[in-house]
Design a protein around this motif. Sequence first.
Motif, PDB file in Angstrom:
ATOM      1  N   PRO A   1      42.437  39.330  33.237  1.00 34.23           N
ATOM      2  CA  PRO A   1      42.427  38.153  32.357  1.00 34.23           C
ATOM      3  C   PRO A   1      43.611  37.251  32.673  1.00 34.23           C
TER       4      PRO A   1
ATOM      5  N   TYR B   1      38.108  28.898  31.305  1.00 31.86           N
ATOM      6  CA  TYR B   1      37.240  29.923  30.730  1.00 31.86           C
ATOM      7  C   TYR B   1      35.967  30.016  31.576  1.00 31.86           C
TER       8      TYR B   1
ATOM      9  N   ASP C   1      32.198  32.624  32.294  1.00 30.36           N
ATOM     10  CA  ASP C   1      31.315  33.710  31.832  1.00 30.36           C
ATOM     11  C   ASP C   1      31.099  34.697  32.972  1.00 30.36           C
TER      12      ASP C   1
ATOM     13  N   ASN D   1      39.688  45.553  32.002  1.00 33.38           N
ATOM     14  CA  ASN D   1      38.664  45.757  30.980  1.00 33.38           C
ATOM     15  C   ASN D   1      37.816  44.493  30.863  1.00 33.38           C
ATOM     16  N   VAL D   2      36.740  44.450  31.579  1.00 38.30           N
ATOM     17  CA  VAL D   2      35.874  43.267  31.568  1.00 38.30           C
ATOM     18  C   VAL D   2      34.422  43.733  31.717  1.00 38.30           C
ATOM     19  N   SER D   3      33.516  43.018  31.050  1.00 38.97           N
ATOM     20  CA  SER D   3      32.100  43.407  31.100  1.00 38.97           C
ATOM     21  C   SER D   3      31.238  42.190  31.389  1.00 38.97           C
TER      22      SER D   3
ATOM     23  N   ASN E   1      30.830  38.792  29.184  1.00 42.52           N
ATOM     24  CA  ASN E   1      32.078  38.380  28.517  1.00 42.52           C
ATOM     25  C   ASN E   1      32.431  36.950  28.898  1.00 42.52           C
ATOM     26  N   ARG E   2      33.034  36.228  27.932  1.00 42.77           N
ATOM     27  CA  ARG E   2      33.675  34.953  28.280  1.00 42.77           C
ATOM     28  C   ARG E   2      35.152  35.277  28.447  1.00 42.77           C
ATOM     29  N   VAL E   3      35.672  35.028  29.643  1.00 41.19           N
ATOM     30  CA  VAL E   3      37.039  35.465  29.923  1.00 41.19           C
ATOM     31  C   VAL E   3      37.922  34.295  30.304  1.00 41.19           C
TER      32      VAL E   3
END
Lengths: 266, 384
Positions: free
Chosen positions: B294, B303, B305, B355-357, B360-362
């Motif tokens: 992140p 930002y 997706d 930790n990302v899936s 997700n909006r990151v």
Amino acid sequence: MPPGRVFIFLILFVVSVVIMYPFYFMAVTSMRSQSQYELGKGFSFASWIQLFQSVPVAKEMLNSLIVCACAIVIILVLATSAGFALAKAHFRGHGFVLLGIVGGMMIPVQSIIIPEYVNFVGLHLINNYFGAILVYVAVGTPFATFLMTTYFRGVPEELIDAGRCDGLGYGGVFTRIALPIAKPALATVVVLQFIPIWNDLLVGLLFLQEPNVRTFTVGLGVLASSRVVSIPGLMAGSLLSTIPAAVIYIIFQRYLVSGLTLGASK
Amino acid sequence: MATVNLENIKKSYANGFEAVHGLDLSVGEGEFMVLVGPSGCGKTTVLRMVAGLEEVTSGTLRFGNRVMNNVPPRDRDIAMIFQNYALYPHMSVSDNIGFALKLRKMPKDVISKQVGEAAGILGLINWLDQKPGQLSGGQRQRVAMGRAIVREPSVFLMDEPLSNLDAKLRVQMRVEVSRIQRRLGVATFYVTHDQTEAMTMGDRVAVLNNGSLQQCDVPQVLYDRPNNIFVAAFIGSPSMNLYEAFLGSNKTTLSLGSQSIELTDDLVKLRKGLNRYAGKKLIIGVRPEHLMIPGSNDQPYLYGDVDLIEALGSELLVHFSIDARRVHASGVQEDLDTGFSISGEGVARAHARTNVSIGNRVQIGIYVEGIQFFDPTSGNAIWD
């Protein structure tokens, strides 16, 4: 055994019988004298003795071998060099040249034999090995060239390039790389040319009439046309004449299948 | 040993197609020059012209001071390794390796000694009597190498020699080829379409596209300072993320779609050329390792997706999309070879434990010093 396999086996058996019966007939008949042949029973070497007494077998076999060998060597030289050039030299109009050669395959020998005879009389090539050899070469070269062209087309360009980088010219690439790897095609040409030339009667009858140059098939033809025909003697000669072709086939048959399927797949 | 110079080399065919347009390139003694580019870019044609297997239409090809344009391949003192190895199938390994020496009429004992040495270097001692058909792909590749090195040529030419090997063997042979080339110190042209091979093996890399040289430099410079969009997109795996952007009139605000980031004054001073693009569109390029997932609030961020995650073990490749327009360099991706695409896909490298899936909006942090800028019309890099 599954019914399908039984059926295939039966068909193959029948085909084998049809193919083998003439050989069986020749073998059995040659082992009888004329009277035993007429009676349909008995065993004798009389027909073989008669054959060797009435026909100069060794001389005529040698004549056949000379004509066959010379014709095949010339065909191989012409067909391999032309095939390599047509496949790899990429010269202008090579497609047209190949088309002309393939066209030559369509011309039956019977249609050109009389003009050739007339010409060869003028050139004093009658009753001369070279006359008959030239006719066989003329008839056999187009197909052999087509076969070799197809084979050489399958040889990777990189192999030719590698040879050139290693220090060879085009001639060297042809003799030291292309020819040695063309064994299957060469064997196919040898078998497919040897059998018809060895068995040929027409060209021999016209161009090799004198006894000293007569081929074995012509000798048998003379025997068959004599006033008293000995069928067992004729069968003995016929059986003898099949042996060289069979030997050539057996020697080269392991290359023949791959040679005949050239160009069928990459 | 020799240097190789290509001066304004052109190659055109009878149908008028020009495969190589005025190529200037020089390879020093012992230098490993990699020619890289997509299929059909002309790299193999260049190699074949150097080998003498293709005629040079115009321009001058020199080995040292000698003009080689009309010299046949056999007199060029070159050794070439081909993509499919081109081993002579009717000869044993030993005969394959020693064939060129035999043609030079060298004594048998000398040939035998040199073949033995080459086989020793390449680990082929136990296979010298085998035919190429009995060897594995890796062994055949070694025989091809052996055939080249035994001649001690002035120039090595290699045409995608590793492309037929499986991935693991390719990596192994990559090291081996580099090691042998450095040991022999022979000027080498190495053609590949694999930019990883190009980057890892070449002293210098020449990037070709559509028959033109795009850039020729050491691998790190190609990576850090690509001349144009093509080089930027071609060099590096995953590719550089290229987006259409708008530079504000203050020269520091960079808008990508609906989002924007602030460039540093130092960056703008360094890239003087950016002054010409104030209030205009340009193309920016960001390497995947210059994107942080992140991101944090103390650096510029966007930002995005998350669309896909590729776990490579040592790291994650996070594929995302933003609402900026993605730019594809022509020729780099064959299926996307024209202009702009409307979606703003991108890829970032992330730590393996991030930790990302998917979905997700990151927050995606951007290392702004790593951003590359390109002219939207010419595709050339913007520097001064």
